[in-house]
Design an enzyme around this catalytic site. Structure first.
Site, short mmCIF file in Angstrom:
data_model
loop_
_atom_site.label_atom_id
_atom_site.label_comp_id
_atom_site.label_asym_id
_atom_site.label_seq_id
_atom_site.Cartn_x
_atom_site.Cartn_y
_atom_site.Cartn_z
CG ASP A 217 -1.81 1.31 1.23
OD1 ASP A 217 -2.81 1.17 0.45
OD2 ASP A 217 -1.54 1.91 2.31
CD GLU A 243 -2.46 2.46 -3.80
OE1 GLU A 243 -3.52 3.04 -3.74
OE2 GLU A 243 -1.76 2.46 -2.60
#
Length: 489
Positions: A217, A243
């Site tokens: 993330d 990400e």
């Protein structure tokens, strides 16, 4: 992680294709090219805010039988309390105890999914801790914004002096993006050896529970060398998918992270979705997209469905169409998204009196619904069209994508000699003939009927004759056939 309103923390999804093996060079030979970073193969599904018990049951009842290879979970760590979805993205400890379940339930889920042939990929929130000044986490851990018992003290965080409030204001500044705070979230100094080993210890614990890999993330907000250093501390061959949202003119771009593993390719959905909404499909341009082997693609995820996604569960047949076209493509690793309906974009999944999310199953769900109640599971993974397209994708294998053809609003293409798909995003019926090298005959429509192993269960067929597959498409309809989908099979 996306730039959302203050207090929210963000995310999304996970992984894939088989890694390519490389061999070391010797002094007597030219040095061999480095192998591609390890990745997880097949089709994935992000099951957003689903409790561990719910995912474990779904692996056996739906994911395994449908042919999914892996499932991406929401973050498995203690977080701040609250009903909003983004509380899961504000860690306060690395205890595997959250609104989604206990460590024992998490381990049981991994075991159940493995038994069904489905690997588990965990969302790893390692860029930051919480934005809250002080409080007590879901499992009872007391914390302040820059102090977390047994983990971190104030010296383990970036304290950015580049902006008045220490938060990112300029995305063209690499220093701000990677050392200032993302919407006020306490930004870990991932250049620190202590921080790296602490994060790696948490990830190793999840690997010990059976996790197959990680979605990283907010990777964009950590220097690529820092992410690489953390991954290097993990067992060799651990796959990650970062990400890294591409932004025009921004300092940090996805290509910086592809030597570590795959990245989520946001451009894919940005091109496909508007075409569907406009009712005009065309061959993809692949402008500003990373190479296929490095990309994980999606129609939407838990972040973009609350932001810039053009097509979401609310679009019914168009959403089905978008997912079918993604599964039919020869670009990237596809990730299906399965969340819940909401009116308030901050709303989390329904919780019980104890604060735990109430699980749901998808028994009886076979197709998109016209409307959903707030909190109701969308159950994308249970649609028979998705299972049919996973079968289609398996049949297509490595066959190249042929140029598409159009008639009116209808559009279709063949994966050479293996499979054909056609879609009509327009408002009126269309007839489309797609060139194909499939042999003449009738073929089951795996969109209408689902997987074809038992023949055309619903009787929907497409005729191939004289090198053409003829599709009769209603408005909003998608149809797909493949080499193994003849009615007599």
């Amino acid at each position: 992680m996306r730039r959302l309103r203050a207090a929210a923390a963000f995310v999304a999804a996970a992984v894939v294709l088989a890694g390519l093996a490389g061999c070391a060079g010797t002094s007597a030979q030219p040095k061999a090219a480095a192998s591609h970073p390890p990745v997880i193969g097949g089709v994935g599904v992000e099951m957003f805010q689903r409790p561990w018990t719910s995912i474990g049951a779904e692996c056996g009842s739906t994911l395994g039988p449908a042919g999914f290879s892996w499932v991406l979970t929401s973050p498995p760590q203690e977080h701040i309390t609250g009903s909003q979805w983004w509380t899961s993205y504000q860690p306060v400890s690395y205890a595997v105890d959250s609104k989604l379940g206990t460590e024992e339930q998490f381990a049981d889920m991994v075991t159940a999914c493995k038994a069904a042939g489905v690997r588990v990929v965990a969302d790893a929130v390692i860029n930051h801790m919480t934005a809250q000044g002080a409080g007590t986490g879901f499992a009872g851990t007391a914390f302040t914004k820059y102090a977390y018992p047994g983990l971190y003290t104030p010296k383990d965080f970036h304290h950015c002096a580049l902006t008045p409030d220490g938060s990112i204001q300029d995305y063209t500044s690499r220093a701000q993006v990677q050392t200032c705070e993302l919407v006020g979230l306490a930004d870990l100094d991932t250049g620190s050896a202590h921080v790296r080993t602490t994060i790696a210890g948490y990830l190793k614990h999840l690997l010990g529970l059976g996790v197959a890999g990680f979605r990283i993330d907010a990777a964009k907000h950590m220097a690529a060398k820092d992410v690489a250093a953390i991954v290097k501390l993990l067992p060799a061959g651990t796959p990650v998918i970062s990400e890294v949202i591409r932004g025009s003119g921004e300092a940090v771009q996805p290509e910086e992270y592809t030597r570590i593993g795959q990245v989520f390719e946001f451009q894919y959905a940005r091109e496909l979705g508007p075409q569907l909404k406009a009712g005009v499909l065309m061959d993809p341009t692949r402008i500003d997209e990373v190479p296929s082997k490095d990309a994980a693609v999606f129609v939407d995820n838990h972040d973009t469905e609350r932001g810039d996604a053009s097509v979401t569960y609310r679009d019914g047949s168009l959403y089905l169409m978008a997912n079918a076209l993604m599964l039919a493509d020869d670009y990237g690793t596809p990730v299906i998204y399965s969340g819940y309906a909401f009116s308030d974009p901050d709303a989390g999944a329904p919780q019980g009196p104890d604060g735990r999310v109430i699980g749901w199953d998808c028994a009886g769900t076979t197709a998109p619904k016209a409307t959903y109640a707030d909190g109701e599971g969308v159950c994308t993974e249970a649609w028979k069209s998705i299972a049919g397209m996973i079968e289609w994708r398996t049949a297509a294998a490595s066959a190249p994508r042929e140029p598409g053809v159009s008639q009116g609003a209808a559009y279709g293409f063949e994966r050479k000699g293996k499979a054909v798909i056609a879609a009509n995003p327009g408002s009126k019926p269309e007839t489309l003939s797609v060139p194909t090298s499939l042999k003449d005959g009738a073929y089951c429509d795996v969109i209408a009927d689902g997987p074809s192993m038992k023949g055309c269960a619903g009787g929907a067929t497409v005729l191939v004759s004289d090198g053409m597959a003829r599709f009769e498409l209603d408005a909003g309809q998608t149809a797909a056939i493949h080499i193994g989908a003849e009615p007599h099979n």
